[in-house]
Write a protein that holds these residues in place. Structure first.
Motif, PDB file in Angstrom:
ATOM      1  N   TYR A 190      -9.098  -0.931   0.202  1.00  0.00           N
ATOM      2  CA  TYR A 190      -7.956  -1.534   0.885  1.00  0.00           C
ATOM      3  C   TYR A 190      -8.403  -2.792   1.606  1.00  0.00           C
ATOM      4  O   TYR A 190      -9.597  -2.990   1.858  1.00  0.00           O
ATOM      5  N   ALA A 212       0.855  -1.198   0.000  1.00  0.00           N
ATOM      6  CA  ALA A 212       0.000   0.000   0.000  1.00  0.00           C
ATOM      7  C   ALA A 212       0.888   1.245   0.000  1.00  0.00           C
ATOM      8  O   ALA A 212       0.885   2.026   0.948  1.00  0.00           O
ATOM      9  N   PRO A 213       1.676   1.430  -1.067  1.00  0.00           N
ATOM     10  CA  PRO A 213       2.649   2.524  -1.068  1.00  0.00           C
ATOM     11  C   PRO A 213       2.047   3.926  -1.032  1.00  0.00           C
ATOM     12  O   PRO A 213       2.740   4.874  -0.693  1.00  0.00           O
ATOM     13  N   ASN A 214       0.775   4.072  -1.353  1.00  0.00           N
ATOM     14  CA  ASN A 214       0.138   5.394  -1.346  1.00  0.00           C
ATOM     15  C   ASN A 214      -0.684   5.657  -0.083  1.00  0.00           C
ATOM     16  O   ASN A 214      -1.400   6.647  -0.013  1.00  0.00           O
ATOM     17  N   SER A 259      -5.794  -1.941  -5.490  1.00  0.00           N
ATOM     18  CA  SER A 259      -5.504  -1.499  -6.853  1.00  0.00           C
ATOM     19  C   SER A 259      -4.005  -1.423  -7.145  1.00  0.00           C
ATOM     20  O   SER A 259      -3.611  -1.094  -8.260  1.00  0.00           O
ATOM     21  N   PHE A 260      -3.175  -1.740  -6.150  1.00  0.00           N
ATOM     22  CA  PHE A 260      -1.724  -1.682  -6.323  1.00  0.00           C
ATOM     23  C   PHE A 260      -1.226  -2.875  -7.136  1.00  0.00           C
ATOM     24  O   PHE A 260      -1.607  -4.011  -6.884  1.00  0.00           O
ATOM     25  N   GLU A 261      -0.391  -2.583  -8.118  1.00  0.00           N
ATOM     26  CA  GLU A 261       0.259  -3.626  -8.911  1.00  0.00           C
ATOM     27  C   GLU A 261       1.767  -3.487  -8.721  1.00  0.00           C
ATOM     28  O   GLU A 261       2.323  -2.417  -8.954  1.00  0.00           O
ATOM     29  N   ARG A 262       2.396  -4.583  -8.317  1.00  0.00           N
ATOM     30  CA  ARG A 262       3.848  -4.549  -8.149  1.00  0.00           C
ATOM     31  C   ARG A 262       4.531  -4.322  -9.489  1.00  0.00           C
ATOM     32  O   ARG A 262       4.143  -4.928 -10.479  1.00  0.00           O
ATOM     33  N   ASP A 285      -3.372  -2.282  -0.640  1.00  0.00           N
ATOM     34  CA  ASP A 285      -4.153  -1.473  -1.571  1.00  0.00           C
ATOM     35  C   ASP A 285      -4.584  -2.411  -2.697  1.00  0.00           C
ATOM     36  O   ASP A 285      -3.756  -2.931  -3.440  1.00  0.00           O
TER      37      ASP A 285
END
Length: 89
Positions: free
Chosen positions: A69, A38-40, A84-87, A82
């Motif tokens: 989340y 969850a970087p944001n 919607s997060f894509e590595r 998150d």
């Protein structure tokens, strides 16, 4: 843990997802919060209001759902994801 951690009203413990889940970890006595998925989280503002006392974990679930989340409590780690997060692998 004895008893239930409750929450209501407007936050005085920060205004972002990261602030809130750090607060949750503190209140539940969890020693580590993992935001790697969850970087944001530190830039996403919280926009959920509670007018009556609610169990902290239930409120965390509502907040996570409203912001897309997920969170997991496991082995003294609160992991925030998150959806919607894509590595960038």
């Amino acid at each position: 843990m004895i008893g239930q951690a409750l929450i209501s009203g407007k936050s005085t413990n920060g205004s972002t997802i990261a602030d809130f889940f750090s607060y949750v970890a503190e209140k539940l006595g969890i020693s580590s919060v993992d935001f790697s998925l969850a970087p944001n989280a530190s830039s996403l503002e919280i926009e959920l209001w509670e007018t009556s006392q609610t169990k902290l974990v239930d409120f965390a679930g509502e907040l996570a759902l409203s912001a897309n989340y997920l969170f997991e409590l496991k082995n003294d780690v609160l992991k925030i994801v998150d959806r919607s997060f894509e590595r960038p692998d």
